[in-house]
Design a protein around this motif. Sequence first.
Motif, mmCIF file in Angstrom:
data_model
loop_
_atom_site.group_PDB
_atom_site.id
_atom_site.type_symbol
_atom_site.label_atom_id
_atom_site.label_comp_id
_atom_site.label_asym_id
_atom_site.label_seq_id
_atom_site.Cartn_x
_atom_site.Cartn_y
_atom_site.Cartn_z
ATOM 1 N N ASP A 81 -30.416 -16.430 -44.773
ATOM 2 C CA ASP A 81 -29.799 -17.686 -44.329
ATOM 3 C C ASP A 81 -30.594 -18.270 -43.151
ATOM 4 O OD1 ASP A 81 -29.127 -16.133 -42.199
ATOM 5 O OD2 ASP A 81 -26.958 -16.350 -42.409
ATOM 6 N N ALA A 82 -30.023 -19.273 -42.483
ATOM 7 C CA ALA A 82 -30.749 -20.013 -41.459
ATOM 8 C C ALA A 82 -31.097 -19.157 -40.249
ATOM 9 C CB ALA A 82 -29.929 -21.224 -41.023
ATOM 10 N N LEU A 83 -30.451 -17.994 -40.097
ATOM 11 C CA LEU A 83 -30.780 -17.102 -38.977
ATOM 12 C C LEU A 83 -31.557 -15.872 -39.445
ATOM 13 C CD1 LEU A 83 -27.355 -17.243 -37.135
ATOM 14 C CD2 LEU A 83 -29.480 -18.325 -36.433
ATOM 15 N N GLY A 84 -31.987 -15.888 -40.689
ATOM 16 C CA GLY A 84 -32.750 -14.761 -41.217
ATOM 17 C C GLY A 84 -31.911 -13.566 -41.599
ATOM 18 N N ARG A 85 -30.595 -13.737 -41.730
ATOM 19 C CA ARG A 85 -29.744 -12.618 -42.132
ATOM 20 C C ARG A 85 -29.780 -12.485 -43.648
ATOM 21 N NH1 ARG A 85 -24.583 -14.591 -38.668
ATOM 22 N NH2 ARG A 85 -25.210 -16.497 -39.712
ATOM 23 N N ASP A 86 -29.785 -11.253 -44.128
ATOM 24 C CA ASP A 86 -29.883 -10.985 -45.555
ATOM 25 C C ASP A 86 -28.581 -11.387 -46.256
ATOM 26 O OD1 ASP A 86 -31.157 -9.867 -47.875
ATOM 27 O OD2 ASP A 86 -29.687 -8.251 -47.727
ATOM 28 N N VAL A 87 -28.680 -12.332 -47.203
ATOM 29 C CA VAL A 87 -27.468 -12.864 -47.849
ATOM 30 C C VAL A 87 -26.785 -11.799 -48.701
ATOM 31 C CG1 VAL A 87 -26.607 -14.589 -49.469
ATOM 32 C CG2 VAL A 87 -28.316 -15.221 -47.803
ATOM 33 N N PHE A 88 -27.583 -10.935 -49.360
ATOM 34 C CA PHE A 88 -27.008 -9.896 -50.222
ATOM 35 C C PHE A 88 -26.103 -8.952 -49.422
ATOM 36 C CE2 PHE A 88 -27.674 -5.891 -52.790
ATOM 37 C CZ PHE A 88 -26.880 -6.308 -53.838
ATOM 38 N N SER A 89 -26.617 -8.502 -48.263
ATOM 39 C CA SER A 89 -25.807 -7.599 -47.433
ATOM 40 C C SER A 89 -24.581 -8.326 -46.907
ATOM 41 C CB SER A 89 -26.613 -7.085 -46.248
ATOM 42 O OG SER A 89 -27.856 -6.646 -46.665
ATOM 43 N N ARG A 90 -24.779 -9.598 -46.521
ATOM 44 C CA ARG A 90 -23.648 -10.361 -45.999
ATOM 45 C C ARG A 90 -22.566 -10.516 -47.052
ATOM 46 N NH1 ARG A 90 -23.573 -13.106 -41.546
ATOM 47 N NH2 ARG A 90 -22.740 -15.091 -42.226
ATOM 48 N N ILE A 91 -22.986 -10.751 -48.286
ATOM 49 C CA ILE A 91 -21.984 -10.906 -49.355
ATOM 50 C C ILE A 91 -21.261 -9.583 -49.598
ATOM 51 C CG2 ILE A 91 -21.743 -11.281 -51.840
ATOM 52 C CD1 ILE A 91 -23.610 -13.589 -51.604
ATOM 53 N N MET A 92 -22.006 -8.469 -49.533
ATOM 54 C CA MET A 92 -21.357 -7.162 -49.726
ATOM 55 C C MET A 92 -20.287 -6.921 -48.658
ATOM 56 S SD MET A 92 -24.149 -4.416 -50.844
ATOM 57 C CE MET A 92 -24.357 -4.061 -52.565
ATOM 58 N N TYR A 93 -20.673 -7.165 -47.401
ATOM 59 C CA TYR A 93 -19.688 -7.008 -46.332
ATOM 60 C C TYR A 93 -18.576 -8.038 -46.462
ATOM 61 C CZ TYR A 93 -22.007 -3.397 -43.629
ATOM 62 O OH TYR A 93 -22.512 -2.210 -43.214
ATOM 63 N N GLY A 94 -18.937 -9.215 -46.972
ATOM 64 C CA GLY A 94 -17.945 -10.272 -47.187
ATOM 65 C C GLY A 94 -16.886 -9.827 -48.184
ATOM 66 N N CYS A 95 -17.332 -9.151 -49.265
ATOM 67 C CA CYS A 95 -16.373 -8.624 -50.246
ATOM 68 C C CYS A 95 -15.421 -7.664 -49.553
ATOM 69 C CB CYS A 95 -17.090 -7.873 -51.348
ATOM 70 S SG CYS A 95 -18.022 -8.895 -52.442
ATOM 71 N N ARG A 96 -15.992 -6.864 -48.671
ATOM 72 C CA ARG A 96 -15.194 -5.861 -47.969
ATOM 73 C C ARG A 96 -14.092 -6.544 -47.170
ATOM 74 N NH1 ARG A 96 -16.970 -0.668 -45.699
ATOM 75 N NH2 ARG A 96 -15.691 -0.158 -43.910
ATOM 76 N N VAL A 97 -14.488 -7.560 -46.381
ATOM 77 C CA VAL A 97 -13.504 -8.243 -45.535
ATOM 78 C C VAL A 97 -12.493 -9.008 -46.393
ATOM 79 C CG1 VAL A 97 -13.184 -9.995 -43.777
ATOM 80 C CG2 VAL A 97 -15.118 -8.443 -43.634
ATOM 81 N N THR A 98 -12.994 -9.824 -47.321
ATOM 82 C CA THR A 98 -12.100 -10.685 -48.094
ATOM 83 C C THR A 98 -11.192 -9.867 -49.012
ATOM 84 O OG1 THR A 98 -13.837 -12.329 -48.071
ATOM 85 C CG2 THR A 98 -12.042 -12.693 -49.592
ATOM 86 N N PHE A 99 -11.812 -8.992 -49.803
ATOM 87 C CA PHE A 99 -11.051 -8.224 -50.780
ATOM 88 C C PHE A 99 -10.115 -7.244 -50.073
ATOM 89 C CE2 PHE A 99 -10.821 -4.982 -54.259
ATOM 90 C CZ PHE A 99 -10.226 -5.809 -55.173
#
Lengths: 297, 343
Positions: A81-99
């Motif tokens: 993303d715009a700060l160089g964070r890995d989108v794949f890892s962010r989505i994985m952690y995102g699943c964790r938080v959301t789900f």
Amino acid sequence: MAQFSLYQEESQPSPWHRTWEEFRSSHVAFAGFIVLGLFLFVSLFAPLVAPYDPLQQNIDALLVPPSWEPNGTVSHLFGTDALGRDVFSRIMYGCRVTFGSSVLLVLIAMLVGVTIGTIAGMTSGVRSSVINHTLDALMAIPTLLIAIIIVAILGTGLVNSMWAITLALIPQFIHHTRSFVRSEMKKEYILASRLDGAKPVQLFFHSVLPNMIEMLVVQGSLALSVAVIDISALGFLNLGAQPPLPELGVILADGLDVAYVAPWNVGLPGLTIFLMVLAINIVGDGLRSALRRRLTH
Amino acid sequence: MIQILIRYATLFITTMLVLAALSFSLAYLFPGDVLVNLTGITPQNETERAALLRQFQLDKPYLFQFIHYVQQLLQGNWGYSFVSGLPLREEIGIAMPATIELSAYALFVAIFVGVPLGCYAGMRSYTKRDYLINSASMVSYSFPVFWLALVFIMVFSLNLGIVPLSGRVSLLFDVPPTTGFILIDIIIAENTDTSLALNDALYHLLLPTISIALVSTASVVRLTRRSVIDVLKSPYIAAAESRGLSRVQIFRRHILRNALLPILPLMAIQITTLITNAMIVETLFSWPGIGNWLIQAIYQRDYPALRVGMLAVATLVVSFTILIDLFNRIIDPSREKYERGTV
């Protein structure tokens, strides 16, 4: 008049087993079940399987396209993303938080809803009628509105948005439990237990609850899909989880600033939410039709 | 009949009182001064403050405060906005119709596309076409509405440039908000080219309506399909078949009405989803509706606006729900109170 339904097998399968057999016979439902299992696995073991830290910024790799694009790299599967964070890892952690938070809040809503619904279903009279009708009407208030009010009182945050959605989901559980308990209380087996001297508490735990679990699973799956959409919607509107926390709606809102140059930052988190909700809905639908088939056969 | 009407009137009044009490208690629950939260007027000095406290009866016990609050609400004194300083009644009067308009068109699309599709799928149940319709509805039912609207904006507005990005009507047209409903306003408005303006407004409506309607249509399709399949199993359909009626006749005389009855109360639940989705979509398309207005209010911590806005939206949704319930009771008295259809 009586038709004999003799069972040829040695052992009689339990109702749960038969439901599972019916469920498995539908390929679509089973595929949805596997996808849902995958999401569950990712949410449980995100720190082990994610290739990067979701918050780690990398100035050397800003807005790297996903690996299937010509100038993408395989080291960032879904790009950065715009700060160089890995989108794949962010989505994985995102699943964790959301789900994870959705499952938690559905369980809380179910517990409270079933308790109140049972009390409402076992009592009768004017008082119960007033409570029931007012609840029915209040059930109509949109989640977003409750969330806005809770945010105004307590401030933004994931936990506050979870309270809002829990509050919005409870009436639905109350409603279904109440009508179920009410119709069940009229049946003969309840009467039999009551003649045996069962107290209302025993009646509930030994007679009503075992029959209610299937209804609860189906209602829970419905509520879960609503919860996932609502949690991410509130995160997206900046009323729920706050930016550094990788929540799918928040990731989507973050990507909005660079949507024109880096559309994958909007597309992929949204697609993940969509897939998650689709998997939940397919499993819920499969369960419902499996139950229906089991009860009609 | 009269008994039912009285019962629903009591229910309506009770619910409204509960909502008003909630809205009143919000003034105490929100951070900041109760007087400011309740009126939106910031007193300049102590004497003015004391006078205002007396005027709004905030020096009396809670019960009297509440009675005075309800009186004020009924008289139309809803307080003033923190941010704009305008009377909230006027602001909501402009924002509310925009939301109602958007949701009404979406509901229209959902019913006029969803019910025929659902009936078709139900009549041809467990065939390939039924599976196609059913899975399509399952997919569109699972879309998170904010993402769907974003994808629509990216594809149709930014890449293809077919439809405008935001707002209700191009700023070139001078349309004074008389009723708040944009299409009616355009027809009433003088010195604008009516057909051009209407065309422009319809283009603006297209994307928000479709993004809201897609989810609602999907659930209407699924509800109708399930209901038709359930009706098809009932003995009177077999009786009609044995009398030699054709499929079309059976559908028109026996299936349609019986299948649509249990859907009606479920529509009431759909309205809540519809309004929530409309509120989210409004913020994305800068649609000047109540959802956009409320979310701006929470960003700016405009507590008086939130207090009244909550009451207004809740009143709208609750009255719709109760009306549909009442309507359902009147046209079908045989149904039990608590009975509702399933998906």
